[in-house]
Design an enzyme around this catalytic site. Sequence first.
Site, PDB file in Angstrom:
ATOM      1  N   LYS B  78       0.848  -1.191   0.000  1.00 32.24           N
ATOM      2  CA  LYS B  78       0.000   0.000   0.000  1.00 32.24           C
ATOM      3  C   LYS B  78       0.884   1.241   0.000  1.00 32.24           C
ATOM      4  O   LYS B  78       1.887   1.289   0.722  1.00 32.24           O
ATOM      5  CB  LYS B  78      -0.906  -0.025   1.234  1.00 32.24           C
ATOM      6  CG  LYS B  78      -1.953   1.081   1.265  1.00 32.24           C
ATOM      7  CD  LYS B  78      -2.860   0.941   2.480  1.00 32.24           C
ATOM      8  CE  LYS B  78      -3.945   1.993   2.522  1.00 32.24           C
ATOM      9  NZ  LYS B  78      -4.835   1.860   3.686  1.00 32.24           N
ATOM     10  N   SER B 153      -9.750   1.847   2.673  1.00 33.78           N
ATOM     11  CA  SER B 153      -8.843   2.562   1.812  1.00 33.78           C
ATOM     12  C   SER B 153      -7.800   1.694   1.114  1.00 33.78           C
ATOM     13  O   SER B 153      -7.220   2.130   0.135  1.00 33.78           O
ATOM     14  CB  SER B 153      -8.131   3.645   2.620  1.00 33.78           C
ATOM     15  OG  SER B 153      -7.277   3.064   3.593  1.00 33.78           O
ATOM     16  N   SER B 177     -10.015  -0.397   6.866  1.00 31.95           N
ATOM     17  CA  SER B 177      -9.374  -0.231   5.555  1.00 31.95           C
ATOM     18  C   SER B 177      -8.647  -1.445   5.022  1.00 31.95           C
ATOM     19  O   SER B 177      -8.216  -1.446   3.871  1.00 31.95           O
ATOM     20  CB  SER B 177      -8.411   0.955   5.587  1.00 31.95           C
ATOM     21  OG  SER B 177      -9.127   2.163   5.569  1.00 31.95           O
TER      22      SER B 177
END
Lengths: 97, 486
Positions: B78, B153, B177
Amino acid sequence: METKITKEEIIHVANLAHLQMEDASIDKFAEQIGIILKYFDTLNRVDTEGVKPTSHAIFLTNAFRDDEEKKHLNREEAMAGAPEKEEGYFLVPKVIG
Amino acid sequence: MNLYELTIQKAHQMIKNKEISSVELTRAVFDRIDKIDHQVGAYITLTQALAMKQADHADQMIAKGKISLLTGIPVAIKDLICTKGIHTTCGSKILKNFIPPYNASVINKLKRAGAIVVGKVNMDEFGMGSSTENSSLKLTRNPWALDRVPGGSSGGSAAAVSADMCLGALGSDTGGSIRQPASHCGVVGMKPTYGRVSRFGLVAFASSLDQIGPITKDVTDCAMVLNIISGYDHKDSTSVPKDVPDYTHFLKPGLNGCTIGIPKEYFEVNGLDPSVYESVTHAIKTIEGLGAKCIEVSLPHTAYAVAAYYIIAPCEASSNLARYDGVKYGARDKTQPSMIDMYRRTRSKGFGPEVQRRIILGTYSLSAGYYDAYYNKASQVRTLIMEDFNQAFEACDVILSPVAPTPAFKIGENIDDPLTMYLSDIYTLSANLAGIPGMSVPCGFSKDGLPIGLQILGKHFNEKMLLKVAYNFEQTTDFHKQKPAL
Protein backbone atom coordinates in the site's frame (compact mmCIF):
# COMPACT_ATOMS: atom_id res chain seq x y z
CA MET A 1 -32.74 23.47 8.69
CA GLU A 2 -30.74 24.69 11.66
CA THR A 3 -27.15 25.23 10.60
CA LYS A 4 -24.56 23.59 12.81
CA ILE A 5 -21.70 25.50 11.32
CA THR A 6 -21.68 28.79 9.42
CA LYS A 7 -19.61 29.80 6.42
CA GLU A 8 -17.66 32.16 8.65
CA GLU A 9 -16.83 29.37 11.07
CA ILE A 10 -15.59 27.16 8.22
CA ILE A 11 -13.30 29.98 7.09
CA HIS A 12 -12.09 30.51 10.67
CA VAL A 13 -11.33 26.80 11.20
CA ALA A 14 -9.71 26.57 7.76
CA ASN A 15 -7.44 29.43 8.78
CA LEU A 16 -6.49 27.63 11.98
CA ALA A 17 -5.58 24.58 9.88
CA HIS A 18 -3.70 26.64 7.28
CA LEU A 19 -6.14 25.80 4.53
CA GLN A 20 -7.42 28.30 2.02
CA MET A 21 -10.90 27.43 0.85
CA GLU A 22 -12.15 28.44 -2.53
CA ASP A 23 -15.45 30.31 -2.34
CA ALA A 24 -17.25 27.59 -4.27
CA SER A 25 -16.23 24.86 -1.86
CA ILE A 26 -17.04 26.77 1.35
CA ASP A 27 -20.81 26.43 0.93
CA LYS A 28 -20.55 22.73 0.11
CA PHE A 29 -18.23 22.14 3.05
CA ALA A 30 -20.49 24.06 5.44
CA GLU A 31 -23.44 21.94 4.37
CA GLN A 32 -21.64 18.59 4.49
CA ILE A 33 -19.85 19.31 7.76
CA GLY A 34 -23.09 20.62 9.22
CA ILE A 35 -24.78 17.29 8.50
CA ILE A 36 -21.88 15.37 10.04
CA LEU A 37 -21.82 17.58 13.17
CA LYS A 38 -25.54 17.09 13.57
CA TYR A 39 -24.98 13.34 13.42
CA PHE A 40 -22.35 13.68 16.18
CA ASP A 41 -25.15 14.90 18.46
CA THR A 42 -26.25 11.24 18.78
CA LEU A 43 -23.45 10.98 21.35
CA ASN A 44 -25.43 13.25 23.66
CA ARG A 45 -27.74 10.30 24.27
CA VAL A 46 -24.91 8.40 25.97
CA ASP A 47 -24.49 8.94 29.69
CA THR A 48 -20.74 9.38 30.14
CA GLU A 49 -20.84 10.81 33.65
CA GLY A 50 -17.69 9.64 35.43
CA VAL A 51 -16.41 7.63 32.45
CA LYS A 52 -12.66 7.97 31.89
CA PRO A 53 -11.71 8.92 28.33
CA THR A 54 -9.52 6.51 26.33
CA SER A 55 -6.85 7.85 24.01
CA HIS A 56 -4.96 4.59 23.58
CA ALA A 57 -6.52 1.14 23.53
CA ILE A 58 -3.53 -0.93 24.68
CA PHE A 59 -2.13 -0.48 28.16
CA LEU A 60 1.47 0.66 27.88
CA THR A 61 3.58 2.73 30.23
CA ASN A 62 6.30 5.04 28.98
CA ALA A 63 8.58 3.43 26.44
CA PHE A 64 12.16 4.18 27.49
CA ARG A 65 15.39 3.26 25.76
CA ASP A 66 19.04 3.66 26.60
CA ASP A 67 20.54 6.97 25.60
CA GLU A 68 22.93 5.55 23.04
CA GLU A 69 24.31 7.08 19.91
CA LYS A 70 23.01 5.34 16.80
CA LYS A 71 23.53 5.70 13.10
CA HIS A 72 20.80 7.76 11.48
CA LEU A 73 20.07 9.60 8.27
CA ASN A 74 22.74 12.16 7.46
CA ARG A 75 21.81 15.75 6.73
CA GLU A 76 21.81 15.31 2.97
CA GLU A 77 19.58 12.23 3.08
CA ALA A 78 17.21 13.84 5.56
CA MET A 79 16.86 16.93 3.37
CA ALA A 80 16.70 15.09 0.04
CA GLY A 81 12.97 15.71 -0.35
CA ALA A 82 12.97 19.41 0.53
CA PRO A 83 11.26 21.51 -2.16
CA GLU A 84 13.84 24.29 -1.74
CA LYS A 85 17.12 24.25 0.15
CA GLU A 86 20.41 26.10 0.28
CA GLU A 87 23.74 25.12 1.83
CA GLY A 88 22.19 22.48 4.06
CA TYR A 89 19.25 24.61 5.20
CA PHE A 90 15.58 24.58 4.32
CA LEU A 91 14.71 27.63 2.28
CA VAL A 92 11.37 29.28 3.04
CA PRO A 93 9.56 32.45 1.95
CA LYS A 94 9.78 35.58 4.07
CA VAL A 95 8.38 35.02 7.57
CA ILE A 96 8.48 38.52 9.08
CA GLY A 97 6.99 41.24 6.92
CA MET B 1 -2.37 -23.44 -13.47
CA ASN B 2 -0.86 -20.05 -14.16
CA LEU B 3 1.99 -19.16 -11.82
CA TYR B 4 0.42 -15.82 -10.86
CA GLU B 5 -2.58 -17.69 -9.45
CA LEU B 6 -0.46 -19.43 -6.81
CA THR B 7 -0.90 -18.79 -3.11
CA ILE B 8 2.17 -17.78 -1.15
CA GLN B 9 2.30 -21.16 0.56
CA LYS B 10 2.10 -23.12 -2.69
CA ALA B 11 4.65 -20.89 -4.42
CA HIS B 12 6.97 -21.23 -1.41
CA GLN B 13 6.75 -25.03 -1.66
CA MET B 14 7.38 -25.03 -5.41
CA ILE B 15 10.32 -22.63 -5.10
CA LYS B 16 11.75 -24.73 -2.30
CA ASN B 17 11.39 -27.90 -4.38
CA LYS B 18 12.96 -26.05 -7.33
CA GLU B 19 9.87 -26.73 -9.47
CA ILE B 20 9.74 -23.03 -10.33
CA SER B 21 12.18 -20.16 -9.99
CA SER B 22 11.46 -16.79 -8.48
CA VAL B 23 12.37 -15.17 -11.80
CA GLU B 24 9.66 -17.20 -13.57
CA LEU B 25 7.12 -16.41 -10.88
CA THR B 26 7.93 -12.69 -10.75
CA ARG B 27 7.86 -12.43 -14.53
CA ALA B 28 4.47 -14.16 -14.59
CA VAL B 29 3.14 -11.59 -12.12
CA PHE B 30 4.41 -8.65 -14.19
CA ASP B 31 2.93 -10.20 -17.36
CA ARG B 32 -0.39 -10.46 -15.56
CA ILE B 33 -0.14 -6.81 -14.49
CA ASP B 34 0.69 -5.80 -18.06
CA LYS B 35 -2.34 -7.66 -19.29
CA ILE B 36 -5.03 -6.53 -16.88
CA ASP B 37 -4.03 -3.58 -14.73
CA HIS B 38 -5.19 -1.12 -17.39
CA GLN B 39 -8.68 -2.39 -16.49
CA VAL B 40 -8.29 -2.59 -12.70
CA GLY B 41 -5.88 0.26 -11.97
CA ALA B 42 -4.39 -1.14 -8.77
CA TYR B 43 -0.78 0.00 -9.14
CA ILE B 44 0.53 3.54 -8.77
CA THR B 45 4.19 2.57 -9.10
CA LEU B 46 5.77 -0.58 -10.53
CA THR B 47 9.33 -1.54 -9.62
CA GLN B 48 9.92 -4.12 -12.30
CA ALA B 49 13.66 -3.70 -12.91
CA LEU B 50 14.44 -3.84 -9.20
CA ALA B 51 12.05 -6.74 -8.63
CA MET B 52 13.57 -8.83 -11.43
CA LYS B 53 17.02 -8.22 -9.99
CA GLN B 54 15.81 -9.27 -6.56
CA ALA B 55 14.14 -12.36 -8.04
CA ASP B 56 17.43 -13.32 -9.65
CA HIS B 57 19.18 -12.83 -6.31
CA ALA B 58 16.49 -14.93 -4.60
CA ASP B 59 17.13 -17.76 -7.06
CA GLN B 60 20.85 -17.63 -6.26
CA MET B 61 20.08 -17.85 -2.55
CA ILE B 62 17.74 -20.80 -3.15
CA ALA B 63 20.45 -22.55 -5.18
CA LYS B 64 22.66 -22.24 -2.09
CA GLY B 65 19.89 -23.73 0.03
CA LYS B 66 19.19 -20.44 1.81
CA ILE B 67 15.45 -20.02 1.79
CA SER B 68 13.20 -18.03 4.11
CA LEU B 69 9.43 -18.01 4.36
CA LEU B 70 8.93 -15.43 1.60
CA THR B 71 12.05 -15.92 -0.51
CA GLY B 72 11.26 -14.99 -4.08
CA ILE B 73 7.57 -14.19 -3.41
CA PRO B 74 6.23 -11.09 -5.25
CA VAL B 75 4.12 -8.80 -3.04
CA ALA B 76 2.40 -5.41 -3.37
CA ILE B 77 2.63 -2.60 -0.82
CA LYS B 78 0.00 0.00 0.00
CA ASP B 79 1.37 3.37 -1.02
CA LEU B 80 1.52 4.83 2.47
CA ILE B 81 4.17 2.41 3.72
CA CYS B 82 7.60 3.98 3.20
CA THR B 83 9.92 2.25 0.75
CA LYS B 84 13.46 3.59 0.51
CA GLY B 85 14.16 5.05 -2.91
CA ILE B 86 10.67 4.17 -4.18
CA HIS B 87 7.87 6.72 -4.50
CA THR B 88 5.40 6.68 -1.60
CA THR B 89 2.48 8.92 -2.54
CA CYS B 90 -0.28 8.12 -0.01
CA GLY B 91 -2.61 8.65 -2.99
CA SER B 92 -2.04 12.38 -2.52
CA LYS B 93 -0.89 15.20 -4.77
CA ILE B 94 1.08 16.62 -1.86
CA LEU B 95 3.33 13.51 -1.79
CA LYS B 96 3.17 12.69 -5.51
CA ASN B 97 6.95 13.01 -5.86
CA PHE B 98 7.94 11.93 -2.36
CA ILE B 99 10.75 9.36 -2.22
CA PRO B 100 11.39 8.18 1.36
CA PRO B 101 15.01 8.05 2.54
CA TYR B 102 14.26 4.97 4.67
CA ASN B 103 12.18 1.81 4.78
CA ALA B 104 9.25 1.18 7.09
CA SER B 105 10.10 -1.55 9.60
CA VAL B 106 7.62 -3.94 7.91
CA ILE B 107 9.46 -3.47 4.60
CA ASN B 108 12.78 -4.38 6.22
CA LYS B 109 11.10 -7.44 7.72
CA LEU B 110 9.62 -8.50 4.37
CA LYS B 111 12.99 -8.03 2.69
CA ARG B 112 14.77 -10.04 5.35
CA ALA B 113 12.24 -12.81 4.73
CA GLY B 114 13.11 -12.68 1.03
CA ALA B 115 9.95 -11.03 -0.37
CA ILE B 116 10.07 -9.13 -3.65
CA VAL B 117 8.25 -5.80 -3.90
CA VAL B 118 6.32 -5.65 -7.19
CA GLY B 119 5.12 -2.10 -6.68
CA LYS B 120 3.02 0.34 -4.69
CA VAL B 121 -0.75 0.17 -4.83
CA ASN B 122 -3.53 2.71 -4.82
CA MET B 123 -5.55 3.88 -1.84
CA ASP B 124 -7.84 6.61 -0.59
CA GLU B 125 -5.71 9.67 0.07
CA PHE B 126 -3.88 9.15 3.40
CA GLY B 127 -6.22 6.22 4.09
CA MET B 128 -9.30 8.43 4.33
CA GLY B 129 -12.15 6.70 2.58
CA SER B 130 -13.99 3.44 2.04
CA SER B 131 -13.84 3.15 -1.75
CA THR B 132 -10.38 4.23 -3.01
CA GLU B 133 -12.25 6.95 -4.94
CA ASN B 134 -10.50 9.53 -2.76
CA SER B 135 -7.16 8.77 -4.38
CA SER B 136 -5.93 11.93 -6.08
CA LEU B 137 -3.82 9.90 -8.47
CA LYS B 138 -5.97 7.25 -10.12
CA LEU B 139 -9.16 5.22 -10.09
CA THR B 140 -9.13 1.58 -8.98
CA ARG B 141 -11.96 -0.72 -10.04
CA ASN B 142 -13.28 -3.86 -8.39
CA PRO B 143 -11.97 -6.89 -10.33
CA TRP B 144 -15.35 -8.62 -9.82
CA ALA B 145 -17.33 -5.78 -11.39
CA LEU B 146 -15.39 -3.01 -13.08
CA ASP B 147 -18.14 -0.43 -12.54
CA ARG B 148 -17.85 -0.90 -8.77
CA VAL B 149 -15.40 0.26 -6.12
CA PRO B 150 -12.84 -2.16 -4.66
CA GLY B 151 -13.55 -0.79 -1.18
CA GLY B 152 -11.02 1.20 0.73
CA SER B 153 -8.84 2.56 1.81
CA SER B 154 -6.57 -0.39 0.91
CA GLY B 155 -8.50 -0.86 -2.36
CA GLY B 156 -5.38 -1.23 -4.50
CA SER B 157 -3.99 -3.96 -2.22
CA ALA B 158 -7.24 -5.97 -2.24
CA ALA B 159 -7.80 -5.53 -5.99
CA ALA B 160 -4.22 -6.56 -6.79
CA VAL B 161 -4.50 -9.74 -4.69
CA SER B 162 -7.96 -10.57 -6.03
CA ALA B 163 -6.88 -10.12 -9.66
CA ASP B 164 -3.68 -12.17 -9.17
CA MET B 165 -1.41 -9.19 -9.78
CA CYS B 166 0.69 -10.16 -6.73
CA LEU B 167 0.74 -13.14 -4.38
CA GLY B 168 -0.05 -11.09 -1.30
CA ALA B 169 -0.09 -7.49 -0.16
CA LEU B 170 0.22 -5.20 2.82
CA GLY B 171 -2.56 -2.82 3.68
CA SER B 172 -3.31 -0.61 6.65
CA ASP B 173 -6.50 -0.38 8.67
CA THR B 174 -7.61 2.66 10.68
CA GLY B 175 -11.36 1.97 10.66
CA GLY B 176 -11.76 -1.06 8.38
CA SER B 177 -9.37 -0.23 5.56
CA ILE B 178 -8.00 -3.78 5.30
CA ARG B 179 -11.12 -5.77 6.15
CA GLN B 180 -13.68 -3.91 4.03
CA PRO B 181 -11.74 -3.98 0.70
CA ALA B 182 -10.80 -7.62 1.40
CA SER B 183 -14.51 -8.34 1.79
CA HIS B 184 -15.45 -6.41 -1.37
CA CYS B 185 -12.75 -8.12 -3.45
CA GLY B 186 -13.24 -11.68 -2.13
CA VAL B 187 -9.86 -12.07 -0.41
CA VAL B 188 -8.59 -12.51 3.16
CA GLY B 189 -7.55 -9.48 5.20
CA MET B 190 -6.47 -9.01 8.79
CA LYS B 191 -6.08 -5.99 11.03
CA PRO B 192 -3.88 -7.24 13.86
CA THR B 193 -4.11 -6.03 17.46
CA TYR B 194 -2.94 -2.43 17.88
CA GLY B 195 0.77 -2.69 18.71
CA ARG B 196 1.27 -6.15 17.17
CA VAL B 197 2.90 -4.75 14.01
CA SER B 198 5.30 -1.80 14.00
CA ARG B 199 3.92 1.42 12.55
CA PHE B 200 7.39 2.87 11.99
CA GLY B 201 7.41 4.16 8.41
CA LEU B 202 3.65 3.93 8.05
CA VAL B 203 2.51 7.43 7.11
CA ALA B 204 0.26 8.41 10.01
CA PHE B 205 -3.47 9.03 9.62
CA ALA B 206 -4.85 8.45 13.14
CA SER B 207 -2.00 7.19 15.29
CA SER B 208 -4.07 5.53 18.02
CA LEU B 209 -6.06 3.53 15.44
CA ASP B 210 -3.67 2.75 12.53
CA GLN B 211 -2.36 -0.77 12.09
CA ILE B 212 -0.61 -2.56 9.20
CA GLY B 213 -1.80 -6.03 8.16
CA PRO B 214 -1.82 -8.65 5.41
CA ILE B 215 -4.22 -9.04 2.48
CA THR B 216 -3.87 -12.51 0.96
CA LYS B 217 -5.57 -15.18 -1.15
CA ASP B 218 -6.23 -17.48 1.79
CA VAL B 219 -5.95 -17.87 5.56
CA THR B 220 -2.69 -19.83 5.50
CA ASP B 221 -0.99 -17.02 3.57
CA CYS B 222 -2.38 -14.52 6.08
CA ALA B 223 -0.74 -16.45 8.93
CA MET B 224 2.56 -16.67 7.02
CA VAL B 225 2.73 -12.91 6.36
CA LEU B 226 1.64 -12.15 9.93
CA ASN B 227 4.54 -14.30 11.18
CA ILE B 228 6.95 -12.06 9.31
CA ILE B 229 5.58 -8.59 10.04
CA SER B 230 4.62 -8.99 13.72
CA GLY B 231 6.73 -8.13 16.72
CA TYR B 232 8.20 -5.40 18.86
CA ASP B 233 10.11 -2.58 17.22
CA HIS B 234 12.01 -0.05 19.31
CA LYS B 235 11.32 2.54 16.61
CA ASP B 236 7.58 2.42 17.37
CA SER B 237 6.99 3.23 21.02
CA THR B 238 3.41 1.91 20.77
CA SER B 239 4.51 -1.50 19.53
CA VAL B 240 4.08 -4.10 22.23
CA PRO B 241 6.98 -6.23 23.50
CA LYS B 242 5.24 -9.58 23.29
CA ASP B 243 6.43 -12.84 21.76
CA VAL B 244 5.14 -13.73 18.31
CA PRO B 245 3.88 -17.32 18.01
CA ASP B 246 4.13 -19.26 14.76
CA TYR B 247 0.63 -18.43 13.55
CA THR B 248 0.58 -21.32 11.07
CA HIS B 249 0.54 -23.71 14.07
CA PHE B 250 -3.04 -22.75 14.79
CA LEU B 251 -4.29 -23.74 11.34
CA LYS B 252 -5.60 -27.08 12.50
CA PRO B 253 -8.97 -28.73 12.06
CA GLY B 254 -11.50 -28.70 14.89
CA LEU B 255 -13.43 -25.99 16.68
CA ASN B 256 -14.58 -27.99 19.66
CA GLY B 257 -14.49 -25.90 22.80
CA CYS B 258 -14.60 -22.65 20.86
CA THR B 259 -17.44 -20.25 21.63
CA ILE B 260 -18.57 -17.75 19.04
CA GLY B 261 -20.54 -14.65 19.97
CA ILE B 262 -23.14 -13.09 17.70
CA PRO B 263 -23.74 -9.42 18.53
CA LYS B 264 -27.46 -8.86 18.16
CA GLU B 265 -27.00 -5.10 17.55
CA TYR B 266 -24.94 -5.83 14.42
CA PHE B 267 -27.86 -7.57 12.76
CA GLU B 268 -30.30 -4.77 13.53
CA VAL B 269 -28.35 -2.17 11.56
CA ASN B 270 -30.39 -0.16 9.06
CA GLY B 271 -29.41 -0.87 5.48
CA LEU B 272 -28.01 -4.36 6.06
CA ASP B 273 -28.32 -5.93 2.63
CA PRO B 274 -30.29 -9.22 2.56
CA SER B 275 -27.56 -11.01 0.60
CA VAL B 276 -24.99 -10.02 3.24
CA TYR B 277 -27.33 -11.09 6.04
CA GLU B 278 -27.93 -14.43 4.36
CA SER B 279 -24.28 -15.20 3.60
CA VAL B 280 -23.11 -14.24 7.09
CA THR B 281 -25.83 -16.16 8.95
CA HIS B 282 -25.13 -19.16 6.74
CA ALA B 283 -21.43 -18.89 7.57
CA ILE B 284 -22.25 -18.77 11.28
CA LYS B 285 -24.27 -21.98 10.93
CA THR B 286 -21.38 -23.62 9.07
CA ILE B 287 -18.96 -22.69 11.86
CA GLU B 288 -21.42 -23.97 14.44
CA GLY B 289 -21.57 -27.22 12.48
CA LEU B 290 -17.79 -27.52 12.83
CA GLY B 291 -18.10 -27.87 16.59
CA ALA B 292 -18.17 -24.28 17.83
CA LYS B 293 -20.74 -23.21 20.40
CA CYS B 294 -22.78 -20.22 19.34
CA ILE B 295 -24.18 -17.64 21.80
CA GLU B 296 -25.78 -14.23 21.52
CA VAL B 297 -23.75 -11.33 22.91
CA SER B 298 -24.52 -7.64 23.27
CA LEU B 299 -22.42 -4.65 22.24
CA PRO B 300 -24.82 -1.96 23.48
CA HIS B 301 -22.81 1.08 22.31
CA THR B 302 -22.63 -0.05 18.67
CA ALA B 303 -24.95 2.75 17.55
CA TYR B 304 -22.44 5.37 18.77
CA ALA B 305 -19.28 3.91 17.23
CA VAL B 306 -19.51 5.80 13.93
CA ALA B 307 -19.91 9.19 15.63
CA ALA B 308 -17.12 8.49 18.14
CA TYR B 309 -14.79 7.28 15.40
CA TYR B 310 -15.48 10.18 13.04
CA ILE B 311 -14.58 12.60 15.81
CA ILE B 312 -11.46 10.82 17.09
CA ALA B 313 -9.95 9.88 13.71
CA PRO B 314 -10.24 13.38 12.16
CA CYS B 315 -8.90 14.96 15.38
CA GLU B 316 -5.80 12.81 15.19
CA ALA B 317 -5.58 13.33 11.42
CA SER B 318 -5.76 17.12 11.67
CA SER B 319 -2.80 17.00 14.02
CA ASN B 320 -0.80 14.42 12.02
CA LEU B 321 -1.33 16.18 8.70
CA ALA B 322 -0.05 19.49 10.06
CA ARG B 323 3.42 18.27 9.04
CA TYR B 324 2.66 18.83 5.34
CA ASP B 325 3.81 22.41 5.14
CA GLY B 326 5.80 22.50 1.91
CA VAL B 327 9.10 22.89 3.77
CA LYS B 328 10.70 19.58 4.68
CA TYR B 329 9.40 17.32 1.89
CA GLY B 330 6.43 17.04 -0.43
CA ALA B 331 5.00 19.57 -2.84
CA ARG B 332 5.26 23.35 -2.32
CA ASP B 333 3.28 26.10 -3.96
CA LYS B 334 5.92 28.57 -5.08
CA THR B 335 3.67 31.43 -6.12
CA GLN B 336 3.34 33.04 -2.69
CA PRO B 337 5.80 35.61 -1.32
CA SER B 338 4.91 35.05 2.35
CA MET B 339 5.35 31.97 4.52
CA ILE B 340 1.77 31.79 5.77
CA ASP B 341 0.29 32.08 2.27
CA MET B 342 2.75 29.44 1.06
CA TYR B 343 1.45 27.08 3.76
CA ARG B 344 -2.17 27.73 2.84
CA ARG B 345 -1.77 27.40 -0.90
CA THR B 346 0.46 24.33 -0.60
CA ARG B 347 -2.04 22.52 1.61
CA SER B 348 -5.16 23.59 -0.25
CA LYS B 349 -3.74 22.54 -3.60
CA GLY B 350 -2.07 19.39 -2.23
CA PHE B 351 -4.95 17.83 -0.26
CA GLY B 352 -8.11 16.46 -1.86
CA PRO B 353 -11.64 17.32 -0.64
CA GLU B 354 -12.08 14.41 1.81
CA VAL B 355 -8.75 15.09 3.50
CA GLN B 356 -9.60 18.79 3.81
CA ARG B 357 -13.04 17.89 5.17
CA ARG B 358 -11.47 15.74 7.86
CA ILE B 359 -8.84 18.32 8.74
CA ILE B 360 -11.62 20.88 9.19
CA LEU B 361 -13.74 18.45 11.22
CA GLY B 362 -10.80 17.56 13.43
CA THR B 363 -9.60 21.11 13.90
CA TYR B 364 -13.14 22.21 14.75
CA SER B 365 -13.65 19.36 17.23
CA LEU B 366 -10.38 20.20 19.00
CA SER B 367 -10.84 23.97 18.97
CA ALA B 368 -11.49 26.02 22.11
CA GLY B 369 -15.04 25.59 23.36
CA TYR B 370 -15.73 22.36 21.45
CA TYR B 371 -13.09 20.01 22.88
CA ASP B 372 -15.29 18.69 25.70
CA ALA B 373 -18.40 18.34 23.57
CA TYR B 374 -16.64 16.43 20.81
CA TYR B 375 -13.18 14.96 21.40
CA ASN B 376 -13.54 14.31 25.11
CA LYS B 377 -17.06 12.94 24.75
CA ALA B 378 -15.99 10.64 21.90
CA SER B 379 -13.02 9.41 23.95
CA GLN B 380 -15.39 8.53 26.80
CA VAL B 381 -17.66 6.66 24.41
CA ARG B 382 -14.54 4.85 23.19
CA THR B 383 -14.06 3.57 26.75
CA LEU B 384 -17.63 2.27 26.78
CA ILE B 385 -17.14 0.53 23.43
CA MET B 386 -13.99 -1.15 24.78
CA GLU B 387 -15.88 -2.25 27.88
CA ASP B 388 -18.62 -3.73 25.67
CA PHE B 389 -16.01 -5.93 23.98
CA ASN B 390 -14.33 -6.88 27.27
CA GLN B 391 -17.67 -8.01 28.60
CA ALA B 392 -18.60 -9.92 25.43
CA PHE B 393 -15.24 -11.70 25.37
CA GLU B 394 -15.83 -12.99 28.89
CA ALA B 395 -18.47 -15.24 27.35
CA CYS B 396 -16.99 -16.00 23.90
CA ASP B 397 -13.68 -16.46 22.09
CA VAL B 398 -14.54 -14.67 18.88
CA ILE B 399 -17.33 -12.46 17.57
CA LEU B 400 -18.74 -13.04 14.09
CA SER B 401 -20.47 -10.36 12.01
CA PRO B 402 -20.70 -8.82 8.56
CA VAL B 403 -17.74 -6.70 7.41
CA ALA B 404 -19.83 -4.15 5.56
CA PRO B 405 -23.62 -3.70 5.30
CA THR B 406 -23.60 -4.11 1.51
CA PRO B 407 -21.40 -5.64 -1.19
CA ALA B 408 -19.23 -3.25 -3.21
CA PHE B 409 -21.21 -0.21 -4.37
CA LYS B 410 -21.04 1.52 -7.75
CA ILE B 411 -18.28 4.01 -8.51
CA GLY B 412 -19.61 7.51 -7.81
CA GLU B 413 -22.65 6.28 -5.84
CA ASN B 414 -21.66 7.72 -2.44
CA ILE B 415 -18.93 10.16 -3.27
CA ASP B 416 -20.97 13.33 -2.63
CA ASP B 417 -22.52 12.02 0.55
CA PRO B 418 -19.75 11.68 3.14
CA LEU B 419 -22.06 10.71 6.02
CA THR B 420 -23.52 7.73 4.10
CA MET B 421 -19.96 6.68 3.27
CA TYR B 422 -19.00 6.95 6.97
CA LEU B 423 -22.03 4.91 8.08
CA SER B 424 -20.91 2.02 5.86
CA ASP B 425 -17.97 1.54 8.27
CA ILE B 426 -20.27 0.58 11.17
CA TYR B 427 -19.02 -3.02 11.55
CA THR B 428 -15.31 -2.41 11.30
CA LEU B 429 -14.37 0.74 13.15
CA SER B 430 -15.19 -0.45 16.68
CA ALA B 431 -12.26 -2.88 16.45
CA ASN B 432 -9.90 0.05 15.87
CA LEU B 433 -11.40 2.05 18.73
CA ALA B 434 -10.94 -0.99 21.02
CA GLY B 435 -7.55 -2.00 19.55
CA ILE B 436 -8.69 -5.60 19.01
CA PRO B 437 -7.78 -7.78 16.01
CA GLY B 438 -10.27 -8.29 13.19
CA MET B 439 -10.31 -10.34 10.05
CA SER B 440 -12.35 -10.71 6.87
CA VAL B 441 -12.75 -14.06 5.10
CA PRO B 442 -14.80 -14.71 1.95
CA CYS B 443 -18.18 -16.20 2.90
CA GLY B 444 -20.42 -15.86 -0.13
CA PHE B 445 -21.58 -13.92 -3.17
CA SER B 446 -24.51 -11.64 -3.84
CA LYS B 447 -27.01 -12.39 -6.62
CA ASP B 448 -24.91 -10.15 -8.87
CA GLY B 449 -21.82 -12.22 -8.13
CA LEU B 450 -20.19 -9.72 -5.77
CA PRO B 451 -18.03 -11.15 -2.96
CA ILE B 452 -19.17 -10.94 0.67
CA GLY B 453 -16.89 -11.24 3.70
CA LEU B 454 -17.37 -12.60 7.21
CA GLN B 455 -15.78 -10.58 9.99
CA ILE B 456 -14.10 -12.36 12.90
CA LEU B 457 -13.14 -10.25 15.92
CA GLY B 458 -11.14 -11.41 18.93
CA LYS B 459 -9.47 -10.36 22.14
CA HIS B 460 -6.25 -8.35 22.19
CA PHE B 461 -3.38 -10.48 20.82
CA ASN B 462 -5.66 -13.42 20.08
CA GLU B 463 -4.96 -13.42 16.33
CA LYS B 464 -4.40 -17.17 16.60
CA MET B 465 -8.04 -17.79 17.46
CA LEU B 466 -9.22 -15.64 14.51
CA LEU B 467 -6.97 -17.62 12.19
CA LYS B 468 -8.14 -20.93 13.62
CA VAL B 469 -11.82 -20.12 13.09
CA ALA B 470 -11.12 -18.63 9.64
CA TYR B 471 -9.03 -21.66 8.62
CA ASN B 472 -11.68 -24.14 9.67
CA PHE B 473 -14.36 -22.21 7.82
CA GLU B 474 -12.20 -21.92 4.72
CA GLN B 475 -11.53 -25.67 4.67
CA THR B 476 -15.24 -26.40 4.23
CA THR B 477 -15.96 -23.72 1.62
CA ASP B 478 -14.55 -22.71 -1.75
CA PHE B 479 -15.47 -19.01 -1.87
CA HIS B 480 -11.78 -18.08 -1.60
CA LYS B 481 -10.94 -20.22 -4.62
CA GLN B 482 -13.27 -18.40 -6.99
CA LYS B 483 -11.72 -15.84 -9.28
CA PRO B 484 -13.08 -12.75 -11.00
CA ALA B 485 -13.48 -13.09 -14.79
CA LEU B 486 -11.02 -10.61 -16.24
